[in-house]
Each structure stands twice: as C-alpha cells, then as structure tokens.
Design a protein around this motif. Structure first.
Motif, short mmCIF file in Angstrom:
data_model
loop_
_atom_site.label_atom_id
_atom_site.label_comp_id
_atom_site.label_asym_id
_atom_site.label_seq_id
_atom_site.Cartn_x
_atom_site.Cartn_y
_atom_site.Cartn_z
N GLU A 40 0.84 -1.21 0.00
CA GLU A 40 0.00 0.00 0.00
C GLU A 40 0.87 1.25 0.00
OE1 GLU A 40 -3.81 0.57 2.55
OE2 GLU A 40 -2.23 1.68 3.62
N VAL A 41 0.37 2.28 -0.70
CA VAL A 41 1.00 3.60 -0.66
C VAL A 41 -0.10 4.62 -0.37
CG1 VAL A 41 2.24 5.38 -1.94
CG2 VAL A 41 2.79 2.97 -2.31
N ARG A 42 0.15 5.48 0.61
CA ARG A 42 -0.78 6.55 0.97
C ARG A 42 -0.06 7.89 0.86
NH1 ARG A 42 -5.53 5.41 3.91
NH2 ARG A 42 -5.85 3.17 4.22
N GLY A 43 -0.70 8.84 0.20
CA GLY A 43 -0.09 10.16 0.07
C GLY A 43 -0.73 10.94 -1.05
N SER A 44 0.08 11.47 -1.95
CA SER A 44 -0.42 12.22 -3.09
C SER A 44 -0.11 11.46 -4.37
CB SER A 44 0.22 13.61 -3.13
OG SER A 44 1.63 13.51 -3.29
N GLY A 45 -0.89 11.78 -5.40
CA GLY A 45 -0.65 11.08 -6.65
C GLY A 45 -1.55 11.57 -7.75
N SER A 46 -1.37 11.01 -8.92
CA SER A 46 -2.21 11.34 -10.06
C SER A 46 -2.46 10.08 -10.86
CB SER A 46 -1.56 12.41 -10.93
OG SER A 46 -0.31 11.99 -11.41
N ALA A 47 -3.59 10.11 -11.57
CA ALA A 47 -3.96 8.93 -12.35
C ALA A 47 -4.80 9.34 -13.54
CB ALA A 47 -4.74 7.94 -11.48
N GLU A 48 -4.75 8.52 -14.59
CA GLU A 48 -5.64 8.66 -15.73
C GLU A 48 -6.82 7.72 -15.52
OE1 GLU A 48 -3.55 7.82 -19.30
OE2 GLU A 48 -2.21 9.55 -19.15
N ILE A 49 -8.03 8.29 -15.53
CA ILE A 49 -9.24 7.49 -15.29
C ILE A 49 -10.07 7.45 -16.57
CG2 ILE A 49 -11.31 7.24 -13.89
CD1 ILE A 49 -8.69 6.85 -12.36
N PRO A 50 -10.44 6.25 -17.03
CA PRO A 50 -11.21 6.14 -18.27
C PRO A 50 -12.71 6.26 -18.02
CG PRO A 50 -10.68 3.96 -17.48
CD PRO A 50 -10.07 4.93 -16.49
N TYR A 51 -13.44 6.54 -19.11
CA TYR A 51 -14.89 6.43 -19.13
C TYR A 51 -15.25 5.74 -20.44
CZ TYR A 51 -19.84 7.62 -19.31
OH TYR A 51 -21.21 7.56 -19.40
N LYS A 52 -15.99 4.67 -20.35
CA LYS A 52 -16.31 3.84 -21.51
C LYS A 52 -15.03 3.41 -22.23
CE LYS A 52 -21.04 5.39 -22.30
NZ LYS A 52 -22.03 5.95 -23.25
N SER A 53 -14.06 2.97 -21.42
CA SER A 53 -12.82 2.35 -21.90
C SER A 53 -11.88 3.31 -22.61
CB SER A 53 -13.13 1.15 -22.83
OG SER A 53 -13.91 0.19 -22.15
N ARG A 54 -12.12 4.62 -22.49
CA ARG A 54 -11.21 5.59 -23.10
C ARG A 54 -10.69 6.55 -22.04
NH1 ARG A 54 -13.88 8.72 -27.83
NH2 ARG A 54 -11.77 9.61 -27.86
N PRO A 55 -9.41 6.96 -22.10
CA PRO A 55 -8.91 7.94 -21.13
C PRO A 55 -9.76 9.20 -21.16
CG PRO A 55 -7.11 7.00 -22.42
CD PRO A 55 -8.38 6.52 -23.04
N THR A 56 -10.20 9.62 -19.99
CA THR A 56 -11.16 10.73 -19.92
C THR A 56 -10.74 11.81 -18.93
OG1 THR A 56 -12.97 9.23 -20.50
CG2 THR A 56 -13.57 11.31 -19.46
N LEU A 57 -10.23 11.42 -17.77
CA LEU A 57 -9.91 12.37 -16.73
C LEU A 57 -8.48 12.19 -16.24
CD1 LEU A 57 -13.13 12.02 -14.55
CD2 LEU A 57 -12.58 13.98 -15.97
N ASN A 58 -7.82 13.30 -15.98
CA ASN A 58 -6.56 13.29 -15.24
C ASN A 58 -6.86 13.74 -13.81
OD1 ASN A 58 -4.78 12.39 -17.19
ND2 ASN A 58 -4.33 14.43 -17.96
N ILE A 59 -6.65 12.86 -12.85
CA ILE A 59 -6.94 13.14 -11.44
C ILE A 59 -5.64 13.47 -10.70
CG2 ILE A 59 -7.92 12.24 -9.31
CD1 ILE A 59 -10.03 12.36 -11.34
N SER A 60 -5.64 14.60 -10.00
CA SER A 60 -4.53 14.94 -9.10
C SER A 60 -5.10 15.04 -7.70
CB SER A 60 -3.90 16.27 -9.51
OG SER A 60 -3.37 16.19 -10.82
N ALA A 61 -4.59 14.22 -6.78
CA ALA A 61 -5.17 14.13 -5.44
C ALA A 61 -4.10 14.12 -4.37
CB ALA A 61 -6.04 12.87 -5.33
N GLU A 62 -4.50 14.56 -3.17
CA GLU A 62 -3.59 14.58 -2.03
C GLU A 62 -3.87 13.43 -1.05
OE1 GLU A 62 -0.96 16.52 -1.68
OE2 GLU A 62 -1.39 17.43 -3.61
N ASN A 63 -5.05 12.88 -1.09
CA ASN A 63 -5.42 11.81 -0.13
C ASN A 63 -5.53 10.47 -0.85
OD1 ASN A 63 -7.67 12.61 -1.58
ND2 ASN A 63 -9.10 12.22 0.10
#
Length: 294
Positions: A40-63
């Motif tokens: 497990e890793v807890r902290g900050s990070g970013s991810a690409e989240i798809p919608y209908k199997s296509r990259p849709t959102l870039n998420i930047s989060a602290e938690n």
C-alpha cells in the motif's frame, strides 16, 4: 526472513491499474511493506481514469490510497477533462467539452464528480423539435454516467411553439437549464428574442420583441415579453377597415397560449363610411388591455 514495516516511496514509472484502463502516473507518500511485499501507498498522486474504456480524466489528489496488490487507486482531487464526453438518456444528450471538476475515484472507477465551470453542449427534444445550446455549467454532479446540472447557455437554433392559430418562435438569447440525471426538466428564458404570428379573426398579425422572463417545461411555453408590431396590420369588418401601424405591448403567454396583452402607444387608422360618405380617422391608444377570448 520476512520484512514488515513502513517508509517513504515514490513511483518512478506509470503503472496500469487492473483491467479498467486506469493508469497510475505519479504517487509518493508513506509505503507499507508486508511479508517482503509492497502492499500500500498513501499520500499524493495522479492517475488517468477512463470512461467507456477511453482515457477521460486526469486526477490529481492529495489523499491517495493505492492498493498495490489489487492495483487499485482511490482518492479525491481535481479532475481535468482530457477529451469530450458524451452523456445521454432518452431524448437528451449532454457533451462535456472542457474544464475541471472535483472527483471521487474509488477502486479505479469514477464514483462522483462535482462539476463547476465546465464548457458543454446539449441537445434535447422539446415539443417535437431539437433544443440545442452551448454554455457553461454553473454547478452540477456527475455520478455513474449521469449528469445533473444548472447551467447558463446560448440558444443555438430557433424553437417554435404552436397553440391554435398562435405561433411563438424563440429565436436567440440566454437559457438557464435544469438537467436532472441527463433529462432536461426545465429551461428558463431571459432577455431572449422572439416572434409571434397569430390571427385576429382572419387577419394575420405579426409581432416581435424580447422575453423578459419565461420558462419551457413539459413542452409548453410560459413567458412575459415586451413586443411590437412586425409590420402593419389591417382588419376589415363589413365596410370598416382598421389599420395598426405602430405600437408596443406587454404580453402574458401561459401554456403556449396568449392570456393578455397590455397595449401602449398603439397608432391606428380607421376607414369606413356612413351611407355614401367616407370616413377616415387616425389616432393613438396610449394604454389598453387585450384579453384572450374564452
């Protein structure tokens, strides 16, 4: 020997998360190691989240919480659209074009998003025709592929409403939209241009003006508007012809039908005869009230 403990960790290259198409692009924070394995890793990070199997959102989060063994990302943070997203249900289609939202991602899936300031286009069927608008979302939510928003938009095409012999055409202006779970519930009108065509007995009457306030709901039009003659109007009964050349009215339309019109500054002419003697009059109605019959 088996090692267990916590420390600091930083992702050095992107990692695909599960089979959804989500991708962890950055992560750093406290790391947990159990039985010699990073779990497990807890902290900050970013991810690409798809919608209908296509990259849709870039998420930047602290938690951020990354379950390494299950390859799952969870967190709440800023989400930027990386492509247009089309959402629809029934006769309503909403296309999110660009902007940001506060998103909640759980186990690689977009759970909810608080939407504000996102540019969009929408189409909905209203009274058998297409209402098309472009605008900006004031506030709203996106949950499980359904969007509920309050938005301000510009009308992209005219809309016509007919009741009996009266036709009202909403031509251009700003519309306040209320969309609930991809369904257009109500459209508010303000400072919108319109034209009205109707008949007085068999005589055509054309008007134009501005909607001060109004709504489109359940395929019906309600409005208060200031209008004026759009060309001269003549009406003949027997040997008497009445002509209207200029004037304004405050119009009340409910359920697409004229209720009443307050007349102001209406200039008129009357041509008639008494016996063989012709009579010609002209004048002005300073104030008056026209009510719908019946």
């Amino acid at each position: 020997n088996q090692f267990e403990g916590t420390g600091n960790a930083k992702l050095t290259e992107a990692v695909t998360l599960g089979s959804t198409g989500a991708k962890l692009t950055a992560a750093k924070g406290s790391a947990k190691v159990e039985k010699n394995r990073l779990t497990e890793v807890r902290g900050s990070g970013s991810a690409e989240i798809p919608y209908k199997s296509r990259p849709t959102l870039n998420i930047s989060a602290e938690n951020v919480v990354v379950d390494v063994e299950k390859r799952q990302f969870s967190g709440t943070g800023k989400a930027d659209l990386v492509r247009e997203v089309e959402l629809g249900s029934g006769s309503t289609k909403v296309t999110l074009k660009s902007g940001s939202a506060t998103a909640v991602v759980k186990n690689n899936q977009l759970e909810t998003a608080e939407v504000k300031g996102i540019q969009f286009a929408a189409e909905a069927q209203v009274a058998g025709q297409t209402l098309a608008v472009d605008g900006s979302i004031k506030q709203g939510t996106w949950k499980q592929g359904k969007v509920s928003v309050q938005a301000s938009a510009l009308l992209a095409n005219p809309l016509t409403f007919t009741a009996g012999e009266t036709t009202c055409t909403v031509e251009s202006g700003t519309i306040e939209l209320d969309v609930q779970e991809n369904i257009l519930k109500k459209a508010g009108l303000k400072d919108v241009s319109l034209s009205i065509a109707t008949k007085v007995s068999d005589s055509p009457l054309k008007l134009k003006g501005q909607i001060k306030t109004g709504t489109i709901e359940n395929d019906k039009l309600d409005l208060n508007a200031e209008i004026e003659l759009d060309g001269p109007f003549t009406h003949t009964v027997g040997n008497t012809t009445i002509g209207l050349t200029k004037g304004k009215a405050l119009v009340d339309i409910q359920q697409s039908s004229l209720v009443e019109a307050g007349i102001k500054g209406l200039e008129f002419t009357v041509n008639s005869s008494i016996g063989d003697a012709p009579i010609a009059l002209e004048g002005k109605v300073d104030e008056g009230l026209l009510k719908a019959s019946g």
